[in-house]
Design a protein around this motif. Structure first.
Motif, PDB file in Angstrom:
ATOM      1  N   ALA A 106       2.717 -61.398  62.515  1.00  0.00           N
ATOM      2  CA  ALA A 106       2.196 -60.556  63.590  1.00  0.00           C
ATOM      3  C   ALA A 106       0.898 -61.126  64.133  1.00  0.00           C
ATOM      4  CB  ALA A 106       1.962 -59.126  63.090  1.00  0.00           C
ATOM      5  N   VAL A 107       0.288 -62.004  63.373  1.00  0.00           N
ATOM      6  CA  VAL A 107      -0.932 -62.672  63.810  1.00  0.00           C
ATOM      7  C   VAL A 107      -0.683 -64.170  63.690  1.00  0.00           C
ATOM      8  CG1 VAL A 107      -3.383 -62.982  63.377  1.00  0.00           C
ATOM      9  CG2 VAL A 107      -2.314 -60.774  62.888  1.00  0.00           C
ATOM     10  N   GLY A 108      -0.929 -64.917  64.746  1.00  0.00           N
ATOM     11  CA  GLY A 108      -0.793 -66.371  64.663  1.00  0.00           C
ATOM     12  C   GLY A 108       0.641 -66.845  64.865  1.00  0.00           C
ATOM     13  N   SER A 109       0.941 -67.990  64.289  1.00  0.00           N
ATOM     14  CA  SER A 109       2.231 -68.651  64.490  1.00  0.00           C
ATOM     15  C   SER A 109       3.267 -68.175  63.481  1.00  0.00           C
ATOM     16  CB  SER A 109       2.032 -70.159  64.345  1.00  0.00           C
ATOM     17  OG  SER A 109       3.267 -70.802  64.200  1.00  0.00           O
ATOM     18  N   GLU A 110       4.520 -68.173  63.899  1.00  0.00           N
ATOM     19  CA  GLU A 110       5.581 -67.807  62.969  1.00  0.00           C
ATOM     20  C   GLU A 110       6.187 -69.023  62.272  1.00  0.00           C
ATOM     21  OE1 GLU A 110       7.565 -68.252  66.935  1.00  0.00           O
ATOM     22  OE2 GLU A 110       5.899 -67.027  66.282  1.00  0.00           O
ATOM     23  N   THR A 111       5.570 -70.203  62.436  1.00  0.00           N
ATOM     24  CA  THR A 111       6.090 -71.403  61.778  1.00  0.00           C
ATOM     25  C   THR A 111       6.222 -71.197  60.283  1.00  0.00           C
ATOM     26  OG1 THR A 111       5.208 -72.900  63.453  1.00  0.00           O
ATOM     27  CG2 THR A 111       5.610 -73.835  61.279  1.00  0.00           C
ATOM     28  N   ALA A 112       5.203 -70.621  59.663  1.00  0.00           N
ATOM     29  CA  ALA A 112       5.249 -70.405  58.214  1.00  0.00           C
ATOM     30  C   ALA A 112       6.420 -69.507  57.843  1.00  0.00           C
ATOM     31  CB  ALA A 112       3.935 -69.807  57.723  1.00  0.00           C
ATOM     32  N   TRP A 113       6.677 -68.496  58.682  1.00  0.00           N
ATOM     33  CA  TRP A 113       7.776 -67.602  58.354  1.00  0.00           C
ATOM     34  C   TRP A 113       9.112 -68.291  58.536  1.00  0.00           C
ATOM     35  CZ3 TRP A 113      11.718 -64.152  58.209  1.00  0.00           C
ATOM     36  CH2 TRP A 113      11.574 -63.147  57.251  1.00  0.00           C
ATOM     37  N   ARG A 114       9.243 -69.144  59.513  1.00  0.00           N
ATOM     38  CA  ARG A 114      10.492 -69.901  59.685  1.00  0.00           C
ATOM     39  C   ARG A 114      10.740 -70.793  58.468  1.00  0.00           C
ATOM     40  NH1 ARG A 114      12.562 -70.333  65.131  1.00  0.00           N
ATOM     41  NH2 ARG A 114      11.317 -69.030  66.503  1.00  0.00           N
ATOM     42  N   LEU A 115       9.668 -71.376  57.940  1.00  0.00           N
ATOM     43  CA  LEU A 115       9.808 -72.204  56.731  1.00  0.00           C
ATOM     44  C   LEU A 115      10.199 -71.344  55.534  1.00  0.00           C
ATOM     45  CD1 LEU A 115       6.820 -74.672  57.163  1.00  0.00           C
ATOM     46  CD2 LEU A 115       9.268 -75.180  57.358  1.00  0.00           C
ATOM     47  N   TRP A 116       9.648 -70.135  55.469  1.00  0.00           N
ATOM     48  CA  TRP A 116       9.999 -69.209  54.394  1.00  0.00           C
ATOM     49  C   TRP A 116      11.501 -68.911  54.445  1.00  0.00           C
ATOM     50  CZ3 TRP A 116       8.541 -67.907  49.929  1.00  0.00           C
ATOM     51  CH2 TRP A 116       8.638 -66.634  49.395  1.00  0.00           C
ATOM     52  N   VAL A 117      12.054 -68.664  55.640  1.00  0.00           N
ATOM     53  CA  VAL A 117      13.486 -68.397  55.790  1.00  0.00           C
ATOM     54  C   VAL A 117      14.301 -69.615  55.358  1.00  0.00           C
ATOM     55  CG1 VAL A 117      15.340 -67.944  57.462  1.00  0.00           C
ATOM     56  CG2 VAL A 117      13.200 -66.645  57.586  1.00  0.00           C
ATOM     57  N   GLU A 118      13.854 -70.794  55.760  1.00  0.00           N
ATOM     58  CA  GLU A 118      14.558 -72.016  55.344  1.00  0.00           C
ATOM     59  C   GLU A 118      14.526 -72.176  53.826  1.00  0.00           C
ATOM     60  OE1 GLU A 118      16.423 -74.187  57.126  1.00  0.00           O
ATOM     61  OE2 GLU A 118      16.111 -72.930  58.893  1.00  0.00           O
ATOM     62  N   SER A 119      13.401 -71.844  53.219  1.00  0.00           N
ATOM     63  CA  SER A 119      13.322 -71.965  51.753  1.00  0.00           C
ATOM     64  C   SER A 119      14.252 -70.956  51.087  1.00  0.00           C
ATOM     65  CB  SER A 119      11.884 -71.811  51.260  1.00  0.00           C
ATOM     66  OG  SER A 119      11.418 -70.492  51.382  1.00  0.00           O
ATOM     67  N   TRP A 120      14.408 -69.760  51.667  1.00  0.00           N
ATOM     68  CA  TRP A 120      15.378 -68.790  51.126  1.00  0.00           C
ATOM     69  C   TRP A 120      16.775 -69.392  51.121  1.00  0.00           C
ATOM     70  CZ3 TRP A 120      14.242 -63.858  54.481  1.00  0.00           C
ATOM     71  CH2 TRP A 120      13.103 -63.212  53.992  1.00  0.00           C
ATOM     72  N   ARG A 121      17.133 -70.009  52.240  1.00  0.00           N
ATOM     73  CA  ARG A 121      18.476 -70.584  52.357  1.00  0.00           C
ATOM     74  C   ARG A 121      18.710 -71.630  51.276  1.00  0.00           C
ATOM     75  NH1 ARG A 121      19.044 -73.644  56.578  1.00  0.00           N
ATOM     76  NH2 ARG A 121      21.282 -73.628  56.456  1.00  0.00           N
ATOM     77  N   TRP A 122      17.710 -72.498  51.071  1.00  0.00           N
ATOM     78  CA  TRP A 122      17.843 -73.531  50.047  1.00  0.00           C
ATOM     79  C   TRP A 122      17.844 -72.916  48.659  1.00  0.00           C
ATOM     80  CZ3 TRP A 122      17.461 -79.136  49.948  1.00  0.00           C
ATOM     81  CH2 TRP A 122      17.836 -79.703  51.173  1.00  0.00           C
ATOM     82  N   ALA A 123      17.104 -71.836  48.476  1.00  0.00           N
ATOM     83  CA  ALA A 123      17.019 -71.188  47.161  1.00  0.00           C
ATOM     84  C   ALA A 123      18.370 -70.635  46.723  1.00  0.00           C
ATOM     85  CB  ALA A 123      15.984 -70.066  47.199  1.00  0.00           C
ATOM     86  N   LEU A 124      19.229 -70.314  47.672  1.00  0.00           N
ATOM     87  CA  LEU A 124      20.547 -69.791  47.325  1.00  0.00           C
ATOM     88  C   LEU A 124      21.393 -70.818  46.585  1.00  0.00           C
ATOM     89  CD1 LEU A 124      21.399 -67.832  50.599  1.00  0.00           C
ATOM     90  CD2 LEU A 124      20.852 -66.861  48.348  1.00  0.00           C
ATOM     91  N   ARG A 125      21.106 -72.106  46.799  1.00  0.00           N
ATOM     92  CA  ARG A 125      21.942 -73.130  46.176  1.00  0.00           C
ATOM     93  C   ARG A 125      21.169 -74.144  45.333  1.00  0.00           C
ATOM     94  NH1 ARG A 125      21.892 -74.200  51.868  1.00  0.00           N
ATOM     95  NH2 ARG A 125      21.110 -76.282  52.295  1.00  0.00           N
ATOM     96  N   ASP A 126      19.852 -73.966  45.228  1.00  0.00           N
ATOM     97  CA  ASP A 126      19.044 -74.894  44.438  1.00  0.00           C
ATOM     98  C   ASP A 126      18.166 -74.093  43.473  1.00  0.00           C
ATOM     99  OD1 ASP A 126      16.480 -76.423  43.859  1.00  0.00           O
ATOM    100  OD2 ASP A 126      17.594 -77.996  44.907  1.00  0.00           O
ATOM    101  N   SER A 127      18.406 -74.247  42.187  1.00  0.00           N
ATOM    102  CA  SER A 127      17.702 -73.420  41.202  1.00  0.00           C
ATOM    103  C   SER A 127      16.200 -73.696  41.170  1.00  0.00           C
ATOM    104  CB  SER A 127      18.301 -73.626  39.809  1.00  0.00           C
ATOM    105  OG  SER A 127      18.180 -74.981  39.404  1.00  0.00           O
ATOM    106  N   GLY A 128      15.797 -74.925  41.452  1.00  0.00           N
ATOM    107  CA  GLY A 128      14.368 -75.250  41.480  1.00  0.00           C
ATOM    108  C   GLY A 128      13.650 -74.553  42.618  1.00  0.00           C
ATOM    109  N   VAL A 129      14.260 -74.581  43.810  1.00  0.00           N
ATOM    110  CA  VAL A 129      13.677 -73.890  44.961  1.00  0.00           C
ATOM    111  C   VAL A 129      13.708 -72.379  44.723  1.00  0.00           C
ATOM    112  CG1 VAL A 129      13.865 -73.458  47.444  1.00  0.00           C
ATOM    113  CG2 VAL A 129      14.265 -75.760  46.548  1.00  0.00           C
ATOM    114  N   ARG A 130      14.782 -71.899  44.103  1.00  0.00           N
ATOM    115  CA  ARG A 130      14.865 -70.464  43.786  1.00  0.00           C
ATOM    116  C   ARG A 130      13.702 -70.037  42.894  1.00  0.00           C
ATOM    117  NH1 ARG A 130      19.617 -70.211  41.053  1.00  0.00           N
ATOM    118  NH2 ARG A 130      20.576 -70.605  43.074  1.00  0.00           N
ATOM    119  N   ALA A 131      13.403 -70.834  41.879  1.00  0.00           N
ATOM    120  CA  ALA A 131      12.276 -70.519  40.985  1.00  0.00           C
ATOM    121  C   ALA A 131      10.958 -70.527  41.757  1.00  0.00           C
ATOM    122  CB  ALA A 131      12.227 -71.508  39.830  1.00  0.00           C
ATOM    123  N   ASP A 132      10.802 -71.482  42.675  1.00  0.00           N
ATOM    124  CA  ASP A 132       9.584 -71.535  43.501  1.00  0.00           C
ATOM    125  C   ASP A 132       9.452 -70.283  44.363  1.00  0.00           C
ATOM    126  OD1 ASP A 132       8.914 -74.037  42.515  1.00  0.00           O
ATOM    127  OD2 ASP A 132       9.650 -75.125  44.275  1.00  0.00           O
TER     128      ASP A 132
END
Length: 197
Positions: free
Chosen positions: A95-121
């Motif tokens: 809501a303040v600033g750029s949503e780039t960080a949030w887009r990266l957060w969504v991408e990390s969720w997607r990877w976390a679904l199939r990568d246990s290391g990213v899921r732990a992160d």
């Protein structure tokens, strides 16, 4: 000195690569895309990160830590727990600033679904945000009968629910409206009276 310069350059590359991933998506990001954005050769990227997948994981980790650092810097200037909660929530929703960080957060969720290391992160990052929010709830002595950690989980769920439409550019939810809804939701969860929106 050379090692320090190399570490600094790697950090710059991670930030720029994050912008590429936010724009293209993790699946659509190649070494050559990052090279085009940074001027750093593919061989140097391979030296820094190893594989493309390792680079993407490093981007996710860098972005998550950067969010914590940015929020930490902003919180250092504030003492009021309510204001501190608004800063945390406002940053996390985009809501303040750029949503780039949030887009990266969504991408990390997607990877976390199939990568246990990213899921732990990702789960570790959630835990850190929950702990930070719960600490502010405790410090503020906010009302409610639920344990602070349970309330923190509800708050982060509210943040995620408002952040996704903001990140997607929903024309029915402007940043200012998301910020106001967020403040109202936080006040309701914490038993705090706020003026009508």
């Amino acid at each position: 000195m050379t090692e320090r310069r190399s570490a600094h350059r790697r950090t710059e590359v991670l930030s720029a690569a994050g912008e590429v991933v936010a724009a293209r998506g993790a699946d659509g990001t190649r070494f050559t895309d990052v090279t085009a954005a940074t001027g750093v050769g593919v061989s140097t990227l391979q030296y820094y990160f190893g594989t493309r997948e390792d680079m993407l994981i490093a981007v996710f980790r860098h972005a998550a830590q950067r969010d914590f650092d940015i929020v930490g810097e902003r919180l250092a200037a504030l003492t009021d727990p309510w204001e501190r909660l608004l800063v945390i929530a406002g940053h996390l929703t985009g809501a303040v600033g750029s949503e780039t960080a949030w887009r990266l957060w969504v991408e990390s969720w997607r990877w976390a679904l199939r990568d246990s290391g990213v899921r732990a992160d990702v789960l570790g990052d959630y835990r850190r945000w929950h702990e930070l929010i719960a600490a502010e709830i405790t410090a503020g002595g906010f009302g409610g009968t639920a344990p602070p950690m349970d309330t923190a989980r509800l708050i982060l769920a509210l943040i995620d629910g408002l952040a996704l439409p903001v990140a997607l550019g929903d024309p029915g939810l402007a940043r200012a409206a998301a910020r106001d809804l967020l403040a109202d939701g936080l006040a309701r969860l914490l038993g705090r009276r706020t003026p009508p929106l």
